[in-house]
Motif scaffolding. Sequence first.
Motif, short mmCIF file in Angstrom:
data_model
loop_
_atom_site.label_atom_id
_atom_site.label_comp_id
_atom_site.label_asym_id
_atom_site.label_seq_id
_atom_site.Cartn_x
_atom_site.Cartn_y
_atom_site.Cartn_z
N ASN A 10 89.78 22.88 32.28
CA ASN A 10 91.10 23.49 32.34
C ASN A 10 91.73 23.29 30.98
O ASN A 10 92.02 22.16 30.60
CB ASN A 10 91.93 22.83 33.46
CG ASN A 10 93.24 23.54 33.68
OD1 ASN A 10 93.52 24.57 33.07
ND2 ASN A 10 94.06 22.99 34.55
N ILE A 11 91.91 24.36 30.26
CA ILE A 11 92.44 24.29 28.90
C ILE A 11 93.79 25.00 28.86
O ILE A 11 93.91 26.14 29.31
CB ILE A 11 91.48 24.96 27.91
CG1 ILE A 11 90.14 24.26 27.92
CG2 ILE A 11 92.07 24.97 26.50
CD1 ILE A 11 89.07 24.96 27.12
N LYS A 12 94.78 24.32 28.33
CA LYS A 12 96.09 24.95 28.11
C LYS A 12 96.24 25.15 26.61
O LYS A 12 96.29 24.19 25.84
CB LYS A 12 97.22 24.09 28.64
CG LYS A 12 98.57 24.74 28.37
CD LYS A 12 99.69 24.12 29.12
CE LYS A 12 101.04 24.73 28.92
NZ LYS A 12 101.25 25.75 27.96
N PHE A 13 96.26 26.41 26.20
CA PHE A 13 96.42 26.74 24.79
C PHE A 13 97.88 26.79 24.40
O PHE A 13 98.76 27.09 25.22
CB PHE A 13 95.75 28.08 24.48
CG PHE A 13 94.25 28.00 24.47
CD1 PHE A 13 93.58 27.46 23.39
CD2 PHE A 13 93.52 28.46 25.54
CE1 PHE A 13 92.20 27.38 23.38
CE2 PHE A 13 92.13 28.38 25.55
CZ PHE A 13 91.48 27.84 24.46
N ILE A 18 104.48 26.51 16.78
CA ILE A 18 104.87 25.11 17.01
C ILE A 18 106.26 24.84 16.47
O ILE A 18 107.04 24.13 17.10
CB ILE A 18 103.82 24.16 16.39
CG1 ILE A 18 102.52 24.26 17.18
CG2 ILE A 18 104.33 22.72 16.38
CD1 ILE A 18 101.35 23.50 16.58
N ASP A 19 106.60 25.43 15.31
CA ASP A 19 107.92 25.17 14.73
C ASP A 19 109.05 25.75 15.57
O ASP A 19 110.19 25.30 15.48
CB ASP A 19 108.00 25.66 13.28
CG ASP A 19 107.77 27.15 13.12
OD1 ASP A 19 107.26 27.80 14.06
OD2 ASP A 19 108.08 27.68 12.04
N ARG A 20 108.73 26.74 16.43
CA ARG A 20 109.76 27.30 17.32
C ARG A 20 109.66 26.78 18.75
O ARG A 20 110.66 26.58 19.42
CB ARG A 20 109.66 28.83 17.32
CG ARG A 20 110.08 29.47 16.02
CD ARG A 20 110.21 30.98 16.14
NE ARG A 20 109.05 31.62 16.74
CZ ARG A 20 108.07 32.20 16.04
NH1 ARG A 20 108.10 32.21 14.74
NH2 ARG A 20 107.07 32.77 16.68
N GLU A 21 108.43 26.59 19.23
CA GLU A 21 108.21 26.23 20.63
C GLU A 21 107.86 24.77 20.85
O GLU A 21 107.85 24.30 21.98
CB GLU A 21 107.06 27.08 21.21
CG GLU A 21 107.26 28.58 21.08
CD GLU A 21 108.39 29.09 21.94
OE1 GLU A 21 108.62 28.51 23.02
OE2 GLU A 21 109.03 30.08 21.54
N GLY A 22 107.53 24.05 19.77
CA GLY A 22 107.02 22.70 19.91
C GLY A 22 105.57 22.74 20.36
O GLY A 22 105.03 23.79 20.68
#
Length: 86
Positions: A10-13, A18-22
């Motif tokens: 189970n992979i969560k991409f 990252i700079d906007r959503e973390g």
Amino acid sequence: MNRNSNHYINIKFQTGAIDREGVNGCQVEDVISVLVDQLKSHQNGDFACPENSIAISNLQTANYALKVRKERMEDKHRGIETHATF
């Protein structure tokens, strides 16, 4: 992707920048690195074979290409024009 109740993956991409959503998931490069590590461990045991070496090499090439892409995109974001070199 789930395989069955005993063995699954189970992979969560990462979604969004990252700079906007973390950090909210992994990168493709992270998954490739795990695969390389797994294949290298096979190479040190009963499952050693030339095909694993080929797979390791190709996965490392894929990670390199993604690294180059990331650097090019970061340069573009900073207004620096660069081109991929292989």
